[in-house]
Scaffold this motif. Structure first.
Motif, short mmCIF file in Angstrom:
data_model
loop_
_atom_site.label_atom_id
_atom_site.label_comp_id
_atom_site.label_asym_id
_atom_site.label_seq_id
_atom_site.Cartn_x
_atom_site.Cartn_y
_atom_site.Cartn_z
N LEU A 55 46.52 6.43 40.30
CA LEU A 55 46.02 5.91 39.04
C LEU A 55 45.11 4.70 39.23
O LEU A 55 44.53 4.23 38.27
CB LEU A 55 47.19 5.53 38.12
N GLY A 56 45.02 4.21 40.45
CA GLY A 56 44.19 3.05 40.71
C GLY A 56 44.85 1.73 40.34
O GLY A 56 44.19 0.74 40.09
N LEU A 57 46.17 1.73 40.30
CA LEU A 57 46.91 0.53 39.92
C LEU A 57 47.37 -0.27 41.13
O LEU A 57 48.21 -1.14 41.02
CB LEU A 57 48.13 0.91 39.07
N ASN A 58 46.81 0.00 42.30
CA ASN A 58 47.24 -0.65 43.52
C ASN A 58 46.30 -1.79 43.91
O ASN A 58 46.25 -2.18 45.05
CB ASN A 58 47.29 0.36 44.66
N ASP B 136 58.77 6.29 47.05
CA ASP B 136 57.52 6.75 47.64
C ASP B 136 56.62 7.40 46.60
O ASP B 136 55.41 7.20 46.59
CB ASP B 136 57.79 7.74 48.78
N TYR B 137 57.23 8.17 45.71
CA TYR B 137 56.45 8.82 44.65
C TYR B 137 55.83 7.77 43.71
O TYR B 137 54.67 7.89 43.33
CB TYR B 137 57.32 9.78 43.83
N SER B 138 56.59 6.75 43.36
CA SER B 138 56.05 5.74 42.44
C SER B 138 54.87 5.01 43.07
O SER B 138 53.88 4.72 42.39
CB SER B 138 57.13 4.75 42.03
N LYS C 125 37.21 0.28 46.69
CA LYS C 125 38.54 0.78 47.03
C LYS C 125 38.84 2.08 46.31
O LYS C 125 38.40 2.29 45.19
CB LYS C 125 39.62 -0.24 46.63
N GLY C 126 39.64 2.93 46.97
CA GLY C 126 40.22 4.10 46.34
C GLY C 126 39.24 5.17 45.91
O GLY C 126 39.41 5.75 44.85
N PHE D 45 51.94 7.49 42.99
CA PHE D 45 51.45 7.67 41.62
C PHE D 45 50.60 6.48 41.19
O PHE D 45 49.53 6.65 40.62
CB PHE D 45 52.64 7.88 40.68
N ARG D 46 51.08 5.27 41.47
CA ARG D 46 50.30 4.07 41.14
C ARG D 46 48.98 4.06 41.90
O ARG D 46 47.95 3.66 41.36
CB ARG D 46 51.09 2.81 41.48
#
Length: 159
Positions: free
Chosen positions: A55-58, A46-48, A135-136, A51-52
């Motif tokens: 960072l906008g890595l989703n 869940d943390y990973s 997004k985000g 975190f992603r």
């Protein structure tokens, strides 16, 4: 699992050997590293994801996992999953549902102001409605954009 743990500890020790201003930073990093090492497998997953996301890595969807959180979640892990879901609501997506055809040009121009798209790309994006425009972003950033698009005749939703 030992290799990442060892790497985190070595990194935190090397950070501790610098000046006093970085000593408080390294204490903070040491505390964070210790807390991460104490998480169970479901909480780390869940943390990973969180975190992603931060960072906008989703951009390409959720991470693929072998865990089925609905069936194999323990009592402690279930609360961590709900905490992560509530923490994720700090970032929102602006979704263009539909728009008034008479205001299409104005909406395209407005979309260009908050995205880095050219005229052709913005036009194609608007014509694909319903579609996520941005997004985000935080709610404070999203509200003025949503209000402006609504004034122009668009139906916009924050997700």
């Amino acid at each position: 699992m030992q290799t990442p743990v060892r790497a985190i500890r070595l990194l935190s020790r090397s950070l501790c050997s610098t000046a006093t201003t970085t000593a408080t930073r390294s204490q903070k990093l040491e505390r964070i590293a210790d807390e991460l090492l104490n998480l169970n497998k479901l909480e780390r997953h869940d943390y990973s994801i969180l975190f992603r996301f931060k960072l906008g890595l989703n951009k390409y969807g959720p991470a693929i996992s072998g865990l089925d959180s609905s069936g194999s979640a323990s009592a402690g892990g279930g609360s961590a999953a709900t905490d992560a879901k509530t923490a994720e609501k700090t970032a929102f997506d602006i979704k263009l549902e539909k728009f008034d055809a008479a205001a299409k040009i104005k909406i395209i121009k407005e979309v260009r102001t908050f995205t880095d798209l050219g005229l052709k790309e913005a036009k194609e994006l608007v014509e694909k409605a319903p579609i996520v425009l941005k997004k985000g972003i935080t709610k404070e950033e999203a509200n003025p954009i949503v209000e402006k698009l609504k004034e122009l005749g668009a139906t916009v939703v924050l997700e």
